[in-house]
Scaffold this motif. Structure first.
Motif, PDB file in Angstrom:
ATOM      1  N   GLY A 269      47.895  18.450   1.164  1.00 14.28           N
ATOM      2  CA  GLY A 269      49.117  19.512   1.420  1.00 14.28           C
ATOM      3  C   GLY A 269      50.273  18.739   2.082  1.00 14.28           C
ATOM      4  O   GLY A 269      49.969  18.791   3.060  1.00 14.28           O
ATOM      5  N   ARG A 270      51.277  18.358   1.820  1.00 15.87           N
ATOM      6  CA  ARG A 270      52.565  17.358   2.249  1.00 15.87           C
ATOM      7  C   ARG A 270      52.477  18.471   3.233  1.00 15.87           C
ATOM      8  O   ARG A 270      53.945  17.647   4.069  1.00 15.87           O
ATOM      9  N   PHE A 271      53.771  19.732   3.522  1.00 18.25           N
ATOM     10  CA  PHE A 271      53.686  20.026   4.470  1.00 18.25           C
ATOM     11  C   PHE A 271      52.870  20.354   5.916  1.00 18.25           C
ATOM     12  O   PHE A 271      51.230  20.688   5.536  1.00 18.25           O
ATOM     13  N   PHE A 272      53.419  20.676   7.407  1.00 13.89           N
ATOM     14  CA  PHE A 272      52.780  20.304   8.397  1.00 13.89           C
ATOM     15  C   PHE A 272      52.529  21.701   9.117  1.00 13.89           C
ATOM     16  O   PHE A 272      51.849  21.693   9.976  1.00 13.89           O
ATOM     17  N   VAL A 273      52.948  22.506   8.241  1.00 14.31           N
ATOM     18  CA  VAL A 273      51.957  23.941   8.725  1.00 14.31           C
ATOM     19  C   VAL A 273      50.767  24.377   8.809  1.00 14.31           C
ATOM     20  O   VAL A 273      51.088  25.554   9.506  1.00 14.31           O
ATOM     21  N   ASP A 274      49.589  23.876   7.783  1.00 11.70           N
ATOM     22  CA  ASP A 274      48.911  24.039   8.167  1.00 11.70           C
ATOM     23  C   ASP A 274      48.144  22.727   8.011  1.00 11.70           C
ATOM     24  O   ASP A 274      47.557  22.239   6.975  1.00 11.70           O
ATOM     25  N   ASN A 275      46.294  22.617   7.848  1.00 10.47           N
ATOM     26  CA  ASN A 275      45.650  22.292   7.535  1.00 10.47           C
ATOM     27  C   ASN A 275      45.485  20.799   7.920  1.00 10.47           C
ATOM     28  O   ASN A 275      45.577  20.022   6.830  1.00 10.47           O
ATOM     29  N   LYS A 276      45.906  20.485   9.399  1.00 10.43           N
ATOM     30  CA  LYS A 276      45.731  19.306   9.423  1.00 10.43           C
ATOM     31  C   LYS A 276      44.922  19.294  10.738  1.00 10.43           C
ATOM     32  O   LYS A 276      45.771  19.183  11.778  1.00 10.43           O
ATOM     33  N   LYS A 277      43.729  19.087  10.723  1.00 11.01           N
ATOM     34  CA  LYS A 277      43.499  18.971  11.390  1.00 11.01           C
ATOM     35  C   LYS A 277      41.958  17.276  11.977  1.00 11.01           C
ATOM     36  O   LYS A 277      41.866  16.436  10.841  1.00 11.01           O
ATOM     37  N   THR A 278      41.848  16.759  13.171  1.00 11.80           N
ATOM     38  CA  THR A 278      41.882  15.856  14.040  1.00 11.80           C
ATOM     39  C   THR A 278      40.056  15.805  13.170  1.00 11.80           C
ATOM     40  O   THR A 278      39.461  16.881  13.359  1.00 11.80           O
ATOM     41  N   TYR A 297      45.816  25.752  15.166  1.00 14.93           N
ATOM     42  CA  TYR A 297      46.622  24.582  14.965  1.00 14.93           C
ATOM     43  C   TYR A 297      45.914  23.775  14.502  1.00 14.93           C
ATOM     44  O   TYR A 297      45.305  23.496  13.249  1.00 14.93           O
ATOM     45  N   VAL A 298      47.203  22.804  13.787  1.00 13.56           N
ATOM     46  CA  VAL A 298      47.283  21.576  13.361  1.00 13.56           C
ATOM     47  C   VAL A 298      47.765  20.279  14.441  1.00 13.56           C
ATOM     48  O   VAL A 298      47.996  21.304  15.312  1.00 13.56           O
ATOM     49  N   ASP A 299      47.278  19.278  13.690  1.00 16.02           N
ATOM     50  CA  ASP A 299      47.389  18.046  14.791  1.00 16.02           C
ATOM     51  C   ASP A 299      48.138  16.754  14.126  1.00 16.02           C
ATOM     52  O   ASP A 299      47.893  16.914  12.701  1.00 16.02           O
ATOM     53  N   LEU A 300      49.569  16.725  14.900  1.00 19.07           N
ATOM     54  CA  LEU A 300      49.951  15.605  13.529  1.00 19.07           C
ATOM     55  C   LEU A 300      50.583  14.161  14.355  1.00 19.07           C
ATOM     56  O   LEU A 300      51.724  13.612  14.220  1.00 19.07           O
ATOM     57  N   GLY A 301      49.583  14.215  14.750  1.00 19.15           N
ATOM     58  CA  GLY A 301      49.720  12.383  16.072  1.00 19.15           C
ATOM     59  C   GLY A 301      48.275  12.617  16.861  1.00 19.15           C
ATOM     60  O   GLY A 301      47.349  13.515  16.782  1.00 19.15           O
ATOM     61  N   LEU A 302      47.579  11.384  16.936  1.00 15.26           N
ATOM     62  CA  LEU A 302      47.126  10.107  16.915  1.00 15.26           C
ATOM     63  C   LEU A 302      46.446   9.320  17.202  1.00 15.26           C
ATOM     64  O   LEU A 302      47.921   8.348  17.161  1.00 15.26           O
ATOM     65  N   GLU A 303      46.321   9.295  18.292  1.00 16.23           N
ATOM     66  CA  GLU A 303      45.591   8.446  19.183  1.00 16.23           C
ATOM     67  C   GLU A 303      44.595   7.763  19.932  1.00 16.23           C
ATOM     68  O   GLU A 303      43.779   9.005  20.717  1.00 16.23           O
ATOM     69  N   ARG A 314      49.896  18.702  19.173  1.00 16.88           N
ATOM     70  CA  ARG A 314      49.180  19.509  18.435  1.00 16.88           C
ATOM     71  C   ARG A 314      50.142  20.499  18.775  1.00 16.88           C
ATOM     72  O   ARG A 314      51.085  20.419  19.203  1.00 16.88           O
ATOM     73  N   SER A 315      50.547  21.554  17.622  1.00 15.05           N
ATOM     74  CA  SER A 315      51.668  22.307  17.320  1.00 15.05           C
ATOM     75  C   SER A 315      50.296  23.948  16.571  1.00 15.05           C
ATOM     76  O   SER A 315      49.699  23.483  16.374  1.00 15.05           O
ATOM     77  N   LYS A 316      51.415  24.950  16.793  1.00 12.03           N
ATOM     78  CA  LYS A 316      50.348  26.074  16.272  1.00 12.03           C
ATOM     79  C   LYS A 316      50.579  26.090  14.809  1.00 12.03           C
ATOM     80  O   LYS A 316      52.100  25.738  14.059  1.00 12.03           O
ATOM     81  N   GLU A 317      49.591  26.751  14.047  1.00 10.86           N
ATOM     82  CA  GLU A 317      50.118  26.660  12.296  1.00 10.86           C
ATOM     83  C   GLU A 317      51.394  27.630  12.255  1.00 10.86           C
ATOM     84  O   GLU A 317      51.870  28.493  13.046  1.00 10.86           O
ATOM     85  N   ASN A 318      51.583  27.285  10.911  1.00 11.33           N
ATOM     86  CA  ASN A 318      53.069  28.140  10.767  1.00 11.33           C
ATOM     87  C   ASN A 318      52.271  29.150   9.309  1.00 11.33           C
ATOM     88  O   ASN A 318      53.156  28.432   8.156  1.00 11.33           O
ATOM     89  N   LYS A 319      51.624  29.019   8.929  1.00  8.99           N
ATOM     90  CA  LYS A 319      50.749  29.972   7.572  1.00  8.99           C
ATOM     91  C   LYS A 319      51.590  30.988   7.308  1.00  8.99           C
ATOM     92  O   LYS A 319      51.948  31.621   5.885  1.00  8.99           O
ATOM     93  N   ASP A 320      52.744  31.785   7.917  1.00  6.24           N
ATOM     94  CA  ASP A 320      53.802  32.977   6.984  1.00  6.24           C
ATOM     95  C   ASP A 320      54.772  31.932   6.284  1.00  6.24           C
ATOM     96  O   ASP A 320      55.489  32.501   5.369  1.00  6.24           O
ATOM     97  N   TRP A 321      54.770  30.575   6.813  1.00  2.00           N
ATOM     98  CA  TRP A 321      55.937  29.805   6.053  1.00  2.00           C
ATOM     99  C   TRP A 321      55.545  30.012   4.370  1.00  2.00           C
ATOM    100  O   TRP A 321      54.310  29.384   4.201  1.00  2.00           O
ATOM    101  N   LYS A 322      56.844  29.916   3.750  1.00  4.38           N
ATOM    102  CA  LYS A 322      56.475  30.315   2.171  1.00  4.38           C
ATOM    103  C   LYS A 322      57.337  29.819   1.364  1.00  4.38           C
ATOM    104  O   LYS A 322      57.484  28.397   0.854  1.00  4.38           O
ATOM    105  N   GLU A 323      58.519  29.496   1.852  1.00  2.00           N
ATOM    106  CA  GLU A 323      59.985  28.916   1.272  1.00  2.00           C
ATOM    107  C   GLU A 323      61.083  28.749   2.057  1.00  2.00           C
ATOM    108  O   GLU A 323      61.118  29.555   3.558  1.00  2.00           O
ATOM    109  N   GLY A 324      62.084  28.425   0.818  1.00  2.00           N
ATOM    110  CA  GLY A 324      63.151  28.190   2.772  1.00  2.00           C
ATOM    111  C   GLY A 324      63.211  26.434   3.237  1.00  2.00           C
ATOM    112  O   GLY A 324      62.277  26.156   2.928  1.00  2.00           O
ATOM    113  N   PRO A 325      63.336  26.408   4.459  1.00  2.00           N
ATOM    114  CA  PRO A 325      64.022  24.372   5.355  1.00  2.00           C
ATOM    115  C   PRO A 325      62.381  24.684   5.938  1.00  2.00           C
ATOM    116  O   PRO A 325      61.899  25.841   6.013  1.00  2.00           O
ATOM    117  N   VAL A 326      61.807  24.117   5.898  1.00  2.00           N
ATOM    118  CA  VAL A 326      60.499  23.581   6.607  1.00  2.00           C
ATOM    119  C   VAL A 326      60.621  23.658   8.206  1.00  2.00           C
ATOM    120  O   VAL A 326      61.986  23.298   8.544  1.00  2.00           O
TER     121      VAL A 326
END
Length: 407
Positions: A269-278, A297-303, A314-326
């Motif tokens: 899934g191309r959007f960062f709002v969910d499903n990004k796990k280390t 939570y989602v992880d969006l960077g790694l080292e 790391r950031s909190k998920e945003n599963k409520d977002w469905k449409e509009g500006p990301v």
């Protein structure tokens, strides 16, 4: 006695500070400010280019040269330049070199690059990379072998009436000079529409001991925005394994410093709002992969910070977002001890700020911090996971590229 106590007190205060300053002055970095190339050496910042549109700087083997692309805002220009830190001069290795993929040799100041599927390597003249020699045609992705004498090369799949064909990988010597007899077939990636569909392979990365190389098997353009397949292969092509699904961000795949453990950020899934796990997996894969991102939570960077500690943005998920500006994902840095499973927050951006792109050099951790309303940001640094964070560079376009001396 009072004088002795006073001296001891002064030493206790000053010694850690002196150590930090000494270590920091050893860090050398190339970075972009207002689209121009800058270099920071021994705490001094120097502007290298003017009236350019610079991106993707990379350090040579010994740190003398920085190669970079001088492009334009529309992406219609992609000229390769080299900056010589010794002679303080920018130049092109040939009359004009157009490329989007270039890599320095791991053993010497030789640059390899692709130009419309033609892989070339630079020659040397007066101690500088200059001129070029052809290596191979039909090249899509490539990477040097650790010995600096060969390349692993991919060639894009062909579309046939029956569908897309397999992806061949080759092992090619630097001095192949378009000689087909020197091109050794390494492995054929057989694809299908279920477990592994791809038309290309790229973003090769070697493990620390050179016994494995990871890469992404990349599908057609639209599909690649949502899912790619992370794979590993041995240097001679005897062993191949599929690791998992992820997006095509090459910095989301990192080998451990001294073991064949591969950390990556999984999820489609191309959007960062969910499903990004280390996840971290032992290569070759014999056991189930371990996931470290907590629920919600989602992880969006790694080292990797050390063999036992991994840094994530790391950031909190945003599963409520469905449409509009990301929505903006407000990341901060967390450390994960993979031995004890302890996790803790180690950077603390203010409201509307986010921390991303963690990098580790020695005991130093750096990252890029920006306000989501601004295009520019600052580079922050701390010594150790428990060090005091402070600004290292101000008003830069992106995270720096720090020179790391080859061992």
């Amino acid at each position: 006695m009072m004088i002795r106590i006073l001296l001891i007190f002064i030493i206790m205060i000053c010694f850690p500070f002196s150590t930090i300053i000494h270590a920091e002055t050893e860090l050398t970095a190339a970075f972009i400010r207002d689209h121009q190339l800058w270099i920071k050496m021994e705490k001094k910042e120097m502007q290298i280019t003017k009236n350019s549109y610079v991106y993707n700087p990379k350090w040579s083997y010994d740190g003398r040269f920085t190669a970079y692309i001088d492009g334009d805002e529309k992406g219609e220009k992609s000229d390769l330049f080299i900056y010589d830190t010794k002679d303080n001069v920018n130049y092109q290795p040939y009359v004009r070199v157009v490329t989007s993929d270039f890599k320095w040799s791991p053993t010497k100041n030789q640059l390899a690059y692709t130009d419309h599927g033609l892989l070339n390597v630079t020659k040397m003249k007066n101690g500088r990379p200059s001129g070029f020699e052809n290596v191979s045609l039909g090249v899509s992705g490539f990477e040097w072998y650790p010995n600096g004498q060969e390349f692993i090369v991919s060639s894009q799949s062909k579309l046939r009436p029956t569908g897309w064909g397999p992806i061949p990988l080759y092992k090619i010597p630097v001095n192949a000079n378009l000689d087909a007899s020197k091109m050794k077939h390494l492995y054929t990636i057989k694809t299908d529409g279920k477990d592994l569909f791809a038309i290309d392979a790229d973003y090769f990365k070697w493990s620390s001991d050179g016994k494995w190389i990871s890469f992404l098997a990349i599908p057609t353009a639209s599909w690649a925005n949502d899912s790619n397949t992370l794979c590993v292969i041995s240097p001679q092509g005897e062993h191949f394994q599929i690791v998992g699904k992820m997006l095509w961000y090459k910095e989301w795949v990192k080998w451990a410093p001294i073991s064949n453990q591969l950390a990556y950020i999984s999820g489609e899934g191309r959007f960062f709002v969910d499903n990004k796990k280390t996840k971290i997996v032992d290569i070759p894969i014999f056991h189930q992969q371990k996931e470290y991102t907590p629920t919600g939570y989602v992880d969006l960077g790694l080292e990797w910070f050390s063999q036992e500690d991994v840094i994530v943005a790391r950031s909190k998920e945003n599963k409520d977002w469905k449409e509009g500006p990301v929505p903006t994902m407000y990341t901060s840095l967390f450390s994960i001890n993979i031995k004890t499973n302890e996790q803790k927050q180690i950077s603390f951006p203010k409201k509307n700020e986010l921390d991303r792109d963690p990098q580790v050099v020695g005991s130093y951790l750096t990252w890029f911090r920006k306000n989501h309303n601004l295009a520019i940001g600052d580079v922050w640094m701390k010594d150790g996971l428990n060090g005091v964070e402070h600004i290292w560079m101000k008003d830069v376009d992106s995270a720096p590229v720090i020179y790391v001396k080859s061992e």
